[in-house]
Scaffold this motif. Structure first.
Motif, PDB file in Angstrom:
ATOM      1  N   ALA A 209      -0.925  -1.680  11.752  1.00 25.47           N
ATOM      2  CA  ALA A 209      -0.587  -0.970  10.525  1.00 25.47           C
ATOM      3  C   ALA A 209      -0.008  -1.913   9.482  1.00 25.47           C
ATOM      4  O   ALA A 209      -0.263  -1.770   8.285  1.00 25.47           O
ATOM      5  N   GLN A 210       0.760  -2.905   9.913  1.00 28.81           N
ATOM      6  CA  GLN A 210       1.324  -3.887   8.985  1.00 28.81           C
ATOM      7  C   GLN A 210       0.202  -4.660   8.297  1.00 28.81           C
ATOM      8  O   GLN A 210       0.221  -4.859   7.078  1.00 28.81           O
TER       9      GLN A 210
ATOM     10  N   GLY B   2       0.346   9.160  13.382  1.00 28.29           N
ATOM     11  CA  GLY B   2       1.349   8.380  12.668  1.00 28.29           C
ATOM     12  C   GLY B   2       2.558   8.001  13.487  1.00 28.29           C
ATOM     13  O   GLY B   2       3.178   6.958  13.246  1.00 28.29           O
ATOM     14  N   GLU B   3       2.910   8.841  14.481  1.00 30.76           N
ATOM     15  CA  GLU B   3       4.171   8.630  15.179  1.00 30.76           C
ATOM     16  C   GLU B   3       4.044   8.238  16.648  1.00 30.76           C
ATOM     17  O   GLU B   3       4.907   7.542  17.167  1.00 30.76           O
TER      18      GLU B   3
ATOM     19  N   ARG C 237      -0.626   4.963   0.862  1.00 36.27           N
ATOM     20  CA  ARG C 237      -1.182   3.947   1.751  1.00 36.27           C
ATOM     21  C   ARG C 237      -1.048   4.371   3.205  1.00 36.27           C
ATOM     22  O   ARG C 237      -1.979   4.246   3.998  1.00 36.27           O
ATOM     23  N   ARG C 238       0.118   4.883   3.556  1.00 39.49           N
ATOM     24  CA  ARG C 238       0.312   5.322   4.943  1.00 39.49           C
ATOM     25  C   ARG C 238      -0.560   6.537   5.246  1.00 39.49           C
ATOM     26  O   ARG C 238      -1.078   6.688   6.355  1.00 39.49           O
TER      27      ARG C 238
ATOM     28  N   ILE D  68      -3.179   6.778   8.380  1.00 40.27           N
ATOM     29  CA  ILE D  68      -3.107   7.873   9.345  1.00 40.27           C
ATOM     30  C   ILE D  68      -4.449   8.596   9.431  1.00 40.27           C
ATOM     31  O   ILE D  68      -4.926   8.923  10.528  1.00 40.27           O
ATOM     32  N   MET D  69      -5.084   8.837   8.290  1.00 40.52           N
ATOM     33  CA  MET D  69      -6.379   9.518   8.298  1.00 40.52           C
ATOM     34  C   MET D  69      -7.419   8.733   9.081  1.00 40.52           C
ATOM     35  O   MET D  69      -8.257   9.317   9.776  1.00 40.52           O
ATOM     36  N   ARG D  70      -7.361   7.407   9.000  1.00 42.61           N
ATOM     37  CA  ARG D  70      -8.310   6.597   9.760  1.00 42.61           C
ATOM     38  C   ARG D  70      -8.063   6.706  11.261  1.00 42.61           C
ATOM     39  O   ARG D  70      -8.989   6.571  12.064  1.00 42.61           O
TER      40      ARG D  70
END
Length: 240
Positions: free
Chosen positions: A89-90, A66-67, A221-222, A226-228
């Motif tokens: 991600a957008q 994620g970061e 949603r985020r 992240i899991m993907r």
């Protein structure tokens, strides 16, 4: 300008001490404490320091997904990779929002994102020592601290400190406190992939924008995005 930065460099904290010592507090924590006091409230601080081996590898992986996906290979600065991650991600977020019948973007607009984009090392430098002020001098301080942090500390140690001091809600700091607050009875050691991605999804702004009690769909949603990305993250030596 260079003279000013040189003076600042001479007066910045010596990050090498973090090899042996855990920080007793951070600039972020002290700022939040002051905010509590300004409202005539008692400062709140839930934090339990745990070594990295006691933090779920799933959470380590989720946070990097994620970061800072290139954390293992960069030397503190990786703006191009963050920009590419933002664009993808957008697209993913907008697609899922439309499928759910919402016109909502969970990311800041492009100019704000470019100004705020930072690696985990940069985030930690700011969190530990600096204010949230947006200025050339502050960014210069952040860059200098990040440079020495990457030089003096291992990636493993940077990630360990980061996961123990970052904010996960009002007065909630670090992975152990976050795990126990959001998943009662669960320690940071036992977080599964879904719960780890949930916590990682909150990191950019856990008090408002990514507060699961205020914006649960946005966090979800985020979390899915992240899991993907988690399976493809390259982990630094000695981490999850």
């Amino acid at each position: 300008m260079l003279g000013g930065l040189s003076f600042e460099a001479a007066n910045l904290p010596r990050v090498s001490a973090l090899n042996e010592q855990n920080p007793a507090t951070t600039s972020m924590i002290e700022t939040r404490n002051q905010e509590f006091r300004s409202k005539a409230l008692q400062p709140k601080r839930l934090q339990t320091w745990v070594p990295l081996e006691k933090i779920s590898p799933q959470l380590q992986r989720a946070v990097l997904a994620g970061e800072d996906t290139n954390f293992a290979t960069h030397h503190g600065f990786d703006y191009e990779a963050i920009q590419r991650a933002y664009e993808q991600a957008q697209k993913d977020a907008e697609k899922e929002a439309k499928q759910e019948g919402e016109n909502d973007s969970w990311l800041p607009n492009m100019p704000d994102f470019k100004r705020g984009a930072s690696t985990i090392s940069q985030q930690l430098a700011k969190n530990l020592y600096l204010s949230s002020e947006r200025s050339f001098m502050r960014k210069g301080q952040e860059a200098i601290i990040t440079y020495f942090m990457e030089r003096e500390l291992s990636k493993r140690r940077i990630l360990e400190i980061y996961l123990n001091v970052i904010e996960w809600g009002d007065g909630i700091y670090g992975a152990e406190a976050a795990a126990q607050f959001y998943f009662p009875g669960t320690s940071a050691t036992n977080l599964n992939a879904r719960d780890a991605a949930f916590l990682a999804a909150m990191i950019p702004n856990p008090r408002t924008v990514f507060n699961p009690f205020i914006n649960p769909k946005r966090v979800a949603r985020r979390q899915r995005i992240i899991m993907r990305g988690m399976p493809s993250v390259k982990m630094p030596k000695g981490t999850g």
